[in-house]
Design an enzyme around this catalytic site. Structure first.
Site, PDB file in Angstrom:
ATOM      1  N   CYS A  71      24.753  87.034  35.409  1.00 48.38           N
ATOM      2  CA  CYS A  71      26.038  86.517  34.942  1.00 48.38           C
ATOM      3  C   CYS A  71      26.526  87.334  33.745  1.00 48.38           C
ATOM      4  O   CYS A  71      26.723  88.533  33.862  1.00 48.38           O
ATOM      5  CB  CYS A  71      25.945  85.023  34.651  1.00 48.38           C
ATOM      6  SG  CYS A  71      27.577  84.227  34.538  1.00 48.38           S
ATOM      7  N   HIS A  75      24.736  83.275  39.952  1.00 48.29           N
ATOM      8  CA  HIS A  75      23.483  82.697  39.449  1.00 48.29           C
ATOM      9  C   HIS A  75      22.489  82.543  40.598  1.00 48.29           C
ATOM     10  O   HIS A  75      22.590  81.586  41.369  1.00 48.29           O
ATOM     11  CB  HIS A  75      23.738  81.339  38.805  1.00 48.29           C
ATOM     12  CG  HIS A  75      24.417  81.423  37.486  1.00 48.29           C
ATOM     13  ND1 HIS A  75      23.737  81.641  36.308  1.00 48.29           N
ATOM     14  CD2 HIS A  75      25.729  81.334  37.148  1.00 48.29           C
ATOM     15  CE1 HIS A  75      24.592  81.673  35.306  1.00 48.29           C
ATOM     16  NE2 HIS A  75      25.811  81.490  35.782  1.00 48.29           N
ATOM     17  N   GLU A  80      19.497  81.568  40.424  1.00 47.16           N
ATOM     18  CA  GLU A  80      18.706  80.360  40.195  1.00 47.16           C
ATOM     19  C   GLU A  80      19.438  79.093  40.630  1.00 47.16           C
ATOM     20  O   GLU A  80      18.835  78.024  40.723  1.00 47.16           O
ATOM     21  CB  GLU A  80      18.300  80.271  38.717  1.00 47.16           C
ATOM     22  CG  GLU A  80      19.391  79.839  37.763  1.00 47.16           C
ATOM     23  CD  GLU A  80      20.334  80.943  37.334  1.00 47.16           C
ATOM     24  OE1 GLU A  80      21.134  80.709  36.405  1.00 47.16           O
ATOM     25  OE2 GLU A  80      20.281  82.053  37.935  1.00 47.16           O
TER      26      GLU A  80
END
Length: 210
Positions: free
Chosen positions: A81, A187, A189
């Site tokens: 990011c 992202h 994750e």
């Protein structure tokens, strides 16, 4: 098992990144210790919010030179990011230009789109030689939340990078792979199984024993 450091410079989804990397098979530590960041098999540079604030945190920690030296020495770094955005030469927010780490050519600016932030799931277009996206179906979606992005797909490609593009109002850089440097605007994750596959692909490029 590869030793990965998630750099704690005061900005980023540190614990969610830690959990995702551990689930992907890394021996992961979240720390602001620069010696650990320099020594790790892989260094993750996270970031959320503003480009200038992220750079200020990196500079206050003295981490910029560590990140740059790792890349120059061929040691893997993954930006996520805003942690990806600061790898570029500069960021332009509200007419204020902030110097980045300069590891990638070009800059970051506000997306030209009717709806901002760009928030939610989006497909991407990786090149055929991408390592990060290997094994992922073309329709795979990743989770984005940002209003700024790098737009120099052609410039990065000309500089020898494998560039993954996405579109929201305009084309922007969703991921970059060049030598030991990898970076993603989304992202991983937060991107469910496609994000987990991408992290496993990155971990597979790291040395296993330091």
């Amino acid at each position: 098992m590869s030793r990965v450091v998630v750099l704690d410079h005061g900005s980023g989804n540190l614990r969610s990144a830690e959990r995702a990397l551990a689930a992907a098979g890394a021996d992961v530590t979240v720390t602001d210790d620069l010696a650990a960041a320099a020594d790790a098999d892989g260094l993750v540079v996270p970031g959320v919010g503003a480009f200038a604030a992220c750079m200020a945190g990196i500079e206050a920690l003295g981490a910029g030179s560590v990140i740059v030296r790792r890349v120059e020495a061929g040691r893997p770094v993954l930006g996520i990011c805003v942690g990806m955005q600061v790898l570029f030469e500069h960021g332009d927010e509200h007419g204020v230009v902030t110097k980045g780490l300069g590891l990638l050519p070009g800059g970051v600016s506000r997306l030209s789109a009717a709806r901002l932030p760009h928030m939610g799931w989006n497909t991407v277009r990786p090149p055929v030689d991408s390592v990060l996206f290997a094994g992922l179906p073309a329709e795979s979606r990743f989770y984005f939340i940002h209003s700024y992005a790098a737009g120099g797909v052609a410039e990065l490609t000309a500089a020898g990078a494998a560039v993954t593009a996405a579109h929201h109002g305009t084309e922007f850089v969703a991921a970059v792979e060049r030598g030991p440097l990898a970076a993603v605007q989304f992202h991983p994750e937060k991107s469910a199984e496609p994000g987990a596959v991408l992290l496993r692909n990155w971990l597979a490029t790291l040395p296993a024993d330091g």
